[in-house]
Write a protein that holds these residues in place. Structure first.
Motif, short mmCIF file in Angstrom:
data_model
loop_
_atom_site.label_atom_id
_atom_site.label_comp_id
_atom_site.label_asym_id
_atom_site.label_seq_id
_atom_site.Cartn_x
_atom_site.Cartn_y
_atom_site.Cartn_z
N THR A 51 -1.18 0.32 -1.07
CA THR A 51 0.10 0.55 -2.92
C THR A 51 1.39 0.53 -2.41
O THR A 51 2.31 -0.26 -3.30
N VAL A 52 2.06 1.20 -1.73
CA VAL A 52 3.34 2.08 -1.32
C VAL A 52 4.66 0.44 -0.93
O VAL A 52 5.10 0.15 -1.86
N PRO A 53 3.87 -0.38 0.25
CA PRO A 53 4.73 -1.56 -0.27
C PRO A 53 4.84 -1.77 -0.86
O PRO A 53 5.65 -3.19 -1.54
N TYR A 120 -2.45 7.41 6.98
CA TYR A 120 -1.36 6.97 5.90
C TYR A 120 -1.57 6.56 4.88
O TYR A 120 -1.67 6.08 3.61
N PHE A 121 -2.89 6.61 5.16
CA PHE A 121 -3.59 5.67 4.05
C PHE A 121 -4.18 6.67 2.56
O PHE A 121 -4.11 6.64 1.45
N ALA A 122 -3.91 8.35 3.17
CA ALA A 122 -4.29 9.46 2.03
C ALA A 122 -2.80 9.38 1.50
O ALA A 122 -3.26 10.22 0.65
N LEU A 123 -2.06 9.61 1.98
CA LEU A 123 -0.51 9.49 1.48
C LEU A 123 -0.04 8.64 1.11
O LEU A 123 0.41 8.48 -0.34
N ASP A 124 -1.01 6.47 1.45
CA ASP A 124 -0.36 6.32 0.21
C ASP A 124 -1.62 5.93 -1.37
O ASP A 124 -1.18 6.19 -2.23
N LEU A 129 -1.97 8.25 -6.97
CA LEU A 129 -2.71 9.38 -7.82
C LEU A 129 -1.74 9.66 -9.00
O LEU A 129 -1.33 10.35 -9.80
N SER A 130 -0.32 10.35 -8.08
CA SER A 130 0.91 10.48 -8.97
C SER A 130 1.42 9.66 -9.98
O SER A 130 2.39 9.93 -10.79
N VAL A 138 -9.67 2.11 -11.46
CA VAL A 138 -10.70 0.82 -10.49
C VAL A 138 -9.62 0.40 -9.25
O VAL A 138 -10.24 0.95 -8.01
N ASP A 139 -8.23 0.87 -9.15
CA ASP A 139 -7.56 1.13 -7.75
C ASP A 139 -8.01 1.87 -7.08
O ASP A 139 -7.97 1.94 -5.80
N LEU A 140 -8.76 3.48 -7.69
CA LEU A 140 -9.04 4.67 -6.69
C LEU A 140 -9.76 4.35 -6.19
O LEU A 140 -10.27 4.88 -5.05
N VAL A 141 -10.52 4.08 -7.03
CA VAL A 141 -12.03 3.27 -6.24
C VAL A 141 -12.15 2.81 -4.56
O VAL A 141 -12.68 3.03 -4.65
#
Length: 212
Positions: A51-53, A120-124, A129-130, A138-141
Motif C-alpha cells: 500500500t505505502v508505495p 516491512y509488510f506488517a508495517l504496510d 488498517l489506519s 479485500v485488500d486486507l485479506v
C-alpha cells in the motif's frame, strides 16, 4: 490417542519455501504495476499489492496537481512544487527495491530475508488498517495472505536447516542442500592415515612371511 504428525520431507519444505518466494515476487510485481498505473493517470488498482508505495506516489501527484480535475472538485489550495513529487516517488522506489532485495537474497534457504520482508509488510498492513473502510476489506485479506506465506517461508527455511542431509533440491534458480546432522559422521571425512606403529607392524609381518 493423539497421533503425532510426521515431519515434512526436505522436498516438501523446499516447495513451501519456493511458493513463499513466488508470492513475494508477485506482490512486488503488482505493487510496481499500481505505481505505474497511478503515474499515467489511471484509476485502476490491482490487489495483492503493497500500500505505502502506491499512496506515496498518489499523494505526491495530488499535492503537485498532477491528477485529473475530478480529484480537485471543491478543493482550493496552491499546488506544491514538483520536487515534492520526486521525493515521494524516490521513497516509493526505495521501498520496492527493498522488497526486491528481500526476494533476491532469500534464495538458497536464506530465510532471514523473509523476516526482513515480513517486518516491512506488517508495517504496510498497519498503515492500511489506519485508513480502514469497507472498501479495503479485500485488500486486507490479500495482505493477510502475503503475511501468511512469509511466515510459512520462515518456518520452512528454519526446518530445512535442521533437516537431515538429503539430495540437493532446486530453490528457485539455485540449489539448496540441507545441512548434515552434527551427530552423523560426514562422508567427506578423509580416511585416517596409517600411524608409524601400524606401518612398522606391517613391515615386520612381511619380513616374517619372507623368512617362512
Amino acid at each position: 490417542m493423539n497421533q503425532q504428525k510426521a515431519p515434512l520431507s526436505f522436498a516438501a519444505l523446499n516447495q513451501r519455501y519456493t511458493t513463499a518466494r513466488f508470492n513475494l515476487l508477485i506482490m512486488l510485481g503488482f505493487t510496481l504495476l499500481n505505481v505505474i498505473l497511478i503515474a499515467v493517470g489511471s484509476s485502476s488498482y490491482m490487489l495483492f499489492s503493497a500500500t505505502v508505495p502506491y499512496v506515496l506516489v498518489q499523494t505526491g501527484m495530488y499535492l503537485c496537481g498532477k491528477l485529473s480535475a475530478d480529484w480537485y472538485e471543491g478543493d482550493t489550495f496552491e499546488f506544491l512544487p514538483d520536487t515534492v513529487l520526486y521525493i515521494m516517488v524516490a521513497i516509493a522506489v526505495v521501498i520496492m527495491l527493498y522488497i526486491f532485495l528481500c526476494w533476491l537474497l532469500s534464495r538458497k534457504g536464506r530465510y532471514g530475508f523473509f523476516i526482513a520482508a515480513l517486518v516491512y509488510f506488517a508495517l504496510d498492513t498497519l498503515f492500511l488498517l489506519s485508513m480502514f473502510s469497507a472498501s479495503l476489506i479485500v485488500d486486507l485479506v490479500f495482505h493477510a495472505w502475503v503475511i501468511y506465506y512469509l511466515i510459512i517461508g520462515i518456518s520452512s527455511g528454519i526446518k530445512m536447516k535442521k533437516a537431515p542431509a538429503d539430495e540437493p533440491v532446486a530453490t528457485g534458480d539455485h540449489t539448496f542442500t540441507s545441512l548434515p546432522n552434527a551427530d552423523e559422521p560426514s562422508s567427506d571425512t578423509p580416511d585416517t592415515p596409517d600411524t608409524p606403529d601400524t606401518a612398522e607392524n606391517d613391515g615386520e609381518s612381511n619380513d616374517e612371511n619372507g623368512k617362512e
